[in-house]
Design a protein around this motif. Structure first.
Motif, PDB file in Angstrom:
ATOM      1  N   GLU A 170       0.808  -1.212   0.000  1.00 41.14           N
ATOM      2  CA  GLU A 170       0.000   0.000   0.000  1.00 41.14           C
ATOM      3  C   GLU A 170       0.848   1.272   0.000  1.00 41.14           C
ATOM      4  N   ALA A 171       2.157   1.112   0.239  1.00 38.11           N
ATOM      5  CA  ALA A 171       3.041   2.285   0.257  1.00 38.11           C
ATOM      6  C   ALA A 171       3.511   2.676  -1.133  1.00 38.11           C
ATOM      7  N   GLU A 172       3.333   1.799  -2.114  1.00 38.01           N
ATOM      8  CA  GLU A 172       3.907   2.061  -3.430  1.00 38.01           C
ATOM      9  C   GLU A 172       3.384   3.358  -4.037  1.00 38.01           C
ATOM     10  N   ARG A 173       2.087   3.551  -3.999  1.00 35.42           N
ATOM     11  CA  ARG A 173       1.503   4.753  -4.597  1.00 35.42           C
ATOM     12  C   ARG A 173       2.021   6.014  -3.908  1.00 35.42           C
ATOM     13  N   SER A 174       2.136   5.955  -2.577  1.00 37.17           N
ATOM     14  CA  SER A 174       2.634   7.116  -1.838  1.00 37.17           C
ATOM     15  C   SER A 174       4.103   7.389  -2.150  1.00 37.17           C
ATOM     16  N   LEU A 175       4.891   6.327  -2.328  1.00 31.92           N
ATOM     17  CA  LEU A 175       6.301   6.505  -2.698  1.00 31.92           C
ATOM     18  C   LEU A 175       6.412   7.145  -4.079  1.00 31.92           C
ATOM     19  N   ILE A 176       5.592   6.704  -4.998  1.00 36.81           N
ATOM     20  CA  ILE A 176       5.607   7.288  -6.348  1.00 36.81           C
ATOM     21  C   ILE A 176       5.291   8.774  -6.281  1.00 36.81           C
ATOM     22  N   LYS A 177       4.294   9.115  -5.501  1.00 40.48           N
ATOM     23  CA  LYS A 177       3.938  10.527  -5.334  1.00 40.48           C
ATOM     24  C   LYS A 177       5.083  11.304  -4.679  1.00 40.48           C
ATOM     25  N   LEU A 178       5.763  10.673  -3.716  1.00 36.33           N
ATOM     26  CA  LEU A 178       6.850  11.338  -3.002  1.00 36.33           C
ATOM     27  C   LEU A 178       8.013  11.664  -3.933  1.00 36.33           C
ATOM     28  N   THR A 179       8.225  10.859  -4.960  1.00 34.43           N
ATOM     29  CA  THR A 179       9.326  11.138  -5.897  1.00 34.43           C
ATOM     30  C   THR A 179       9.105  12.434  -6.665  1.00 34.43           C
ATOM     31  N   ARG A 180       7.864  12.919  -6.691  1.00 32.28           N
ATOM     32  CA  ARG A 180       7.547  14.161  -7.410  1.00 32.28           C
ATOM     33  C   ARG A 180       7.330  15.340  -6.466  1.00 32.28           C
ATOM     34  N   GLU A 181       7.452  15.093  -5.174  1.00 35.16           N
ATOM     35  CA  GLU A 181       7.144  16.116  -4.175  1.00 35.16           C
ATOM     36  C   GLU A 181       8.259  17.155  -4.098  1.00 35.16           C
ATOM     37  N   LYS A 182       7.939  18.407  -4.336  1.00 37.33           N
ATOM     38  CA  LYS A 182       8.939  19.475  -4.317  1.00 37.33           C
ATOM     39  C   LYS A 182       9.157  20.060  -2.926  1.00 37.33           C
ATOM     40  N   GLU A 183       8.256  19.782  -2.000  1.00 37.80           N
ATOM     41  CA  GLU A 183       8.376  20.334  -0.658  1.00 37.80           C
ATOM     42  C   GLU A 183       9.180  19.426   0.276  1.00 37.80           C
ATOM     43  N   VAL A 184      10.001  18.583  -0.293  1.00 39.80           N
ATOM     44  CA  VAL A 184      10.958  17.790   0.484  1.00 39.80           C
ATOM     45  C   VAL A 184      12.314  17.930  -0.203  1.00 39.80           C
ATOM     46  N   GLY A 185      13.365  17.577   0.503  1.00 45.79           N
ATOM     47  CA  GLY A 185      14.700  17.700  -0.075  1.00 45.79           C
ATOM     48  C   GLY A 185      15.006  16.603  -1.081  1.00 45.79           C
ATOM     49  N   PRO A 186      16.022  16.802  -1.917  1.00 44.05           N
ATOM     50  CA  PRO A 186      16.376  15.798  -2.930  1.00 44.05           C
ATOM     51  C   PRO A 186      16.745  14.452  -2.331  1.00 44.05           C
ATOM     52  N   ILE A 187      17.291  14.443  -1.117  1.00 35.09           N
ATOM     53  CA  ILE A 187      17.665  13.173  -0.492  1.00 35.09           C
ATOM     54  C   ILE A 187      16.423  12.348  -0.169  1.00 35.09           C
ATOM     55  N   ARG A 233      13.488  12.505  -1.984  1.00 36.08           N
ATOM     56  CA  ARG A 233      13.016  11.991  -3.272  1.00 36.08           C
ATOM     57  C   ARG A 233      13.895  10.839  -3.746  1.00 36.08           C
ATOM     58  N   ALA A 234      15.201  10.982  -3.560  1.00 39.36           N
ATOM     59  CA  ALA A 234      16.119   9.916  -3.986  1.00 39.36           C
ATOM     60  C   ALA A 234      15.884   8.641  -3.181  1.00 39.36           C
ATOM     61  N   THR A 235      15.602   8.782  -1.889  1.00 38.43           N
ATOM     62  CA  THR A 235      15.347   7.605  -1.059  1.00 38.43           C
ATOM     63  C   THR A 235      14.063   6.909  -1.499  1.00 38.43           C
ATOM     64  N   ALA A 236      13.053   7.697  -1.845  1.00 33.94           N
ATOM     65  CA  ALA A 236      11.804   7.115  -2.348  1.00 33.94           C
ATOM     66  C   ALA A 236      12.053   6.347  -3.651  1.00 33.94           C
ATOM     67  N   VAL A 237      12.839   6.916  -4.552  1.00 33.02           N
ATOM     68  CA  VAL A 237      13.189   6.232  -5.801  1.00 33.02           C
ATOM     69  C   VAL A 237      13.953   4.945  -5.511  1.00 33.02           C
ATOM     70  N   SER A 238      14.875   5.017  -4.546  1.00 31.19           N
ATOM     71  CA  SER A 238      15.658   3.841  -4.167  1.00 31.19           C
ATOM     72  C   SER A 238      14.762   2.713  -3.677  1.00 31.19           C
ATOM     73  N   LEU A 239      13.777   3.038  -2.867  1.00 29.77           N
ATOM     74  CA  LEU A 239      12.870   2.008  -2.349  1.00 29.77           C
ATOM     75  C   LEU A 239      12.022   1.418  -3.468  1.00 29.77           C
ATOM     76  N   LEU A 240      11.551   2.244  -4.374  1.00 35.38           N
ATOM     77  CA  LEU A 240      10.798   1.726  -5.520  1.00 35.38           C
ATOM     78  C   LEU A 240      11.672   0.826  -6.382  1.00 35.38           C
ATOM     79  N   ALA A 241      12.932   1.212  -6.506  1.00 34.66           N
ATOM     80  CA  ALA A 241      13.859   0.450  -7.363  1.00 34.66           C
ATOM     81  C   ALA A 241      14.219  -0.900  -6.773  1.00 34.66           C
ATOM     82  N   THR A 242      14.212  -1.015  -5.454  1.00 33.71           N
ATOM     83  CA  THR A 242      14.702  -2.236  -4.813  1.00 33.71           C
ATOM     84  C   THR A 242      13.616  -3.078  -4.157  1.00 33.71           C
TER      85      THR A 242
END
Length: 728
Positions: free
Chosen positions: A438-455, A457-466
């Motif tokens: 159930e976290a997948e959709r939220s992680l995908i959204k987090l990768t596009r979130e501008k109100e958080v730092g790049p680290i 967004r990168a961590t969200a991408v890392s979790l989706l990738a692995t």
């Protein structure tokens, strides 16, 4: 007469303009290489800055062990730790520590250098072949006492954590950030360090860059700085804060090396890869846990996104805060709005009314060194209730009734129940770490979130990738390969680690996409792409691609060889050579890795796999048996680490010790129940043992993890039929 005067002015202005134009156009030749000139050269002009720097933590970062700099009590003092006694003495201006040596016997070691000045000071001894180690005893400069930084029982001289081991090696762990112009210069063939540095402290050029061009330009008669090189130093005061932040980041971040030779004139990601918000480094909500220093935390903050830089709060030369108390924050934040009880709900002048206590809570490292979290976050005790994370409120409020629930209710009472960042990214990352679907959709959204730092967004991408092998996640990961942020592109590459190509068209498309990364503007990205493609032959075979791959692989190897004293570098080189089909070089690198760190688990498994392909069964069994001993040791020391249990289970299986393999794999599944890899291996092991009922139950758990995975559904059906031969 008047016309002559006017003509004279015109001629003068023309000649002056031409002269100024010529002066501006004249420049140092392209390719001019800056060299280090030393702080005394800088001091000649910058005396105010020099006076501020003297006595600072940078000035005293490292010095020779002389009476001027040694603070510890070496007047025949002792410290006992788990039965090992260290004896501190001096003879005139020389200092010694008598303690357990690398052979397990007591020996006397001369203190050659000191590191640090407050709140602790450490001492260095030089062992054979240029290897410098941090001695086991540390001086608490506040309490005036000797203590051990690690309170745990030492594991003996063969362990990397022993003071003579790799984890306490100054050449690799400390030197780069305690000297200026550091070069390791390790020779693999002789196992010897021939290190060099221009200054034994963090001096001017460590932050501003090598100064020869600047000095040359300053001493010239030109009206202008150079049109090619500016003033010849890193532009730390530029409108964009990047140059300054990346000047500080190499020493104030948790990172790994990409390439040697960084100066403040270079980009950070050409030389380092910043660690993400991994669970062994940060708490799920991004608060500091392990010793991650500052930069990774700061990149989470709103201040980072708004362009705030280090020198907005810190004097760059004395390193002191620019203002005392809340004035440091109210230089930007309206005092009448924030420095009042209606905001912080504490009595003015008390600890609870201090901005940093709520927004920059501290954690103590090395026993006595409290460091503040620079993510500059809003206190969230409600996340403590949900995720078990620490919070600023309960650092002060520690009575039994003042728990996280109590603090959460107080915050809700004062500020209301809604938060603008709900759900907090910590909740999303925590669910992603656990692999919850159930976290997948939220992680995908987090990768596009501008109100958080790049680290983040990168961590969200890392979790989706692995953790998420779905078409939706793969699409996000592939899109992230073209992100404007190096950190996000690096995170996306994790999705291709051990990736198995699907249909030919998919492999071709991914091959083209990865090949583009071979010419990425960031060396860190280029190197990582080259490493992956060395073991994933899907790149379009063009001369242009082959040339780019060769160049990027050379960069990758150069980065590894810069840390040639590390077992991990040779292990990575061995894997690279094996991918390239050079088994002789691969074997040599794996053996070097074992030689450098004989007590570290890892290289023997790779060497065993290599030798197994060559039919060298006896040596394979010897290597795996020893590796199992080391992994079992690590699993005992870190019983809550699921990956150690998984690796141990695989190794037991390869050794034919199936019952022990089941025990280890079961524990891995219990520790990380959302891991499909762990559950799949346990299921297949039950199948091999023909324990059909257990295999069926385990396969059912596998399908619950990934209900849309056709492979898992087929395994479940097979196990069901085996467990219920009569269809019961």
């Amino acid at each position: 007469m008047k016309k002559r005067w006017i003509y004279g002015i015109i001629i003068f202005l023309s000649i002056t303009s031409i002269g100024l134009a010529i002066d501006w156009w004249s420049a140092l030749p392209e390719g001019e290489q800056a060299t280090y000139v030393g702080r005394q050269t800088c001091f000649q002009c910058h005396q105010k800055e020099a006076a501020e720097w003297k006595g600072s933590d940078h000035d005293l970062a490292m010095n020779p062990a002389t009476p001027e700099f040694v603070l510890g009590d070496f007047d025949n003092t002792e410290l006992e730790h788990f039965g090992i006694t260290s004896h501190m003495t001096h003879e005139g201006d020389k200092y010694f520590v008598t303690t357990q040596g690398p052979d397990g016997k007591r020996a006397r070691f001369e203190v050659k250098y000191v590191i640090g000045v407050r709140p602790l000071q450490q001492y260095l001894a030089e062992l054979e072949r240029g290897r410098i180690q941090v001695l086991p005893v540390t001086w608490d400069t506040e309490m005036k006492r000797w203590y051990y930084v690690s309170p745990d029982e030492p594991f003996g001289p063969d362990d990397p954590l022993h003071w003579t081991g790799s984890a306490q090696n100054w050449n690799h762990m400390c030197a780069e950030c305690h000297t200026t112009n550091w070069a390791k210069n390790y020779d693999v063939a002789t196992d010897a360090h021939h290190f060099s540095f221009s200054e034994m402290r963090v001096s001017c050029e460590a932050c501003h860059g090598p100064g020869s061009i600047h000095v040359k330009l300053a001493n010239s008669h030109s009206v202008f700085w150079d049109r090619r090189y500016g003033y010849g130093l890193a532009k730390l005061k530029a409108k964009d804060a990047t140059a300054q932040l990346e000047s500080c980041a190499p020493c104030h971040s948790h990172r790994r090396h990409v390439a040697p030779g960084h100066t403040p004139l270079d980009r950070f990601h050409d030389h380092y890869a910043l660690s993400l918000l991994d669970d062994h480094l940060y708490h799920p909500d991004g608060q500091i846990n392990e010793e991650v220093y500052v930069f990774g935390s700061f990149t989470q903050s709103k201040m980072y996104r708004k362009g705030v830089r280090c020198t907005d709060c810190h004097n760059p030369h004395s390193l002191k805060l620019k203002f005392e108390g809340n004035k440091l924050c109210t230089q930007c934040h309206l005092e009448a709005k924030y420095d009042i009880p209606s905001h912080h709900h504490h009595k003015m002048g008390t600890k609870g009314a201090a901005c940093v206590e709520c927004h920059m809570p501290s954690k103590t490292y090395m026993g006595v060194d409290p460091r503040r979290d620079h993510s500059l976050r809003i206190p969230r005790p409600d996340l403590s209730v949900k995720l078990g994370t620490p919070n600023a409120c309960n650092q002060c409020h520690t009575k039994p009734e003042e728990n996280a629930e109590w603090a959460s209710h107080k915050v809700e009472e004062w500020y209301g129940p809604k938060r603008r960042d709900d759900p907090h990214y910590g909740e999303i990352l925590a669910a992603g770490r656990a692999g919850k679907q159930e976290a997948e959709r939220s992680l995908i959204k987090l990768t596009r979130e501008k109100e958080v730092g790049p680290i983040v967004r990168a961590t969200a991408v890392s979790l989706l990738a692995t953790r998420y092998n779905t078409p939706e996640s793969r699409e996000v990961v592939e899109r992230a390969l073209n992100s404007k942020e190096e950190l996000v592109r690096l995170a996306a590459l994790q999705g291709f680690e051990g990736w198995t190509p699907g249909p030919e068209q998919e492999a071709s498309e991914i091959g083209k996409l990865l090949a583009e990364g071979l010419t990425d503007s960031s060396r860190g990205v280029r190197s990582e792409v080259a490493r992956i493609l060395s073991g994933l032959p899907i790149m379009p075979d063009t001369s242009q691609n082959q040339k780019a791959l060769k160049q990027a692989l050379e960069e990758y190897k150069a980065g590894l060889l810069a840390d040639g004293d590390q077992s991990g570098s040779h292990m990575s080189l061995g894997i690279l050579y094996a991918n390239q089909g050079d088994m002789k070089k691969a074997e040599a690198e794996f053996r070097t890795a074992i030689k450098l760190s004989p007590a570290v688990a890892g290289p023997r498994s790779n060497l065993a796999q290599l030798l197994e392909q060559q039919g060298r069964a006896d040596e394979v069994k010897t290597l795996r048996t020893k590796e199992a001993e080391l992994l079992a040791r690590d699993a005992r020391l870190l019983p809550e680490n699921p990956m150690l249990q998984y690796r141990l289970g695989l190794l037991y299986y390869l050794l034919g010790r199936e019952d022990e393999a089941v025990t280890a794999l079961t524990k891995a599944c219990d520790l990380e129940p959302q891991s499909a890899d762990f559950r799949l291996m346990l299921t297949l092991l039950y199948e091999k043992q023909q324990q059909w009922k257990l295999a069926w139950e385990s396969a059912a758990a596998l399908v619950r993890l990934q209900p849309n995975n056709p492979e898992f559904r087929q395994i479940y059906l097979n196990m069901y039929q085996k467990a219920n031969p009569e269809g019961k």
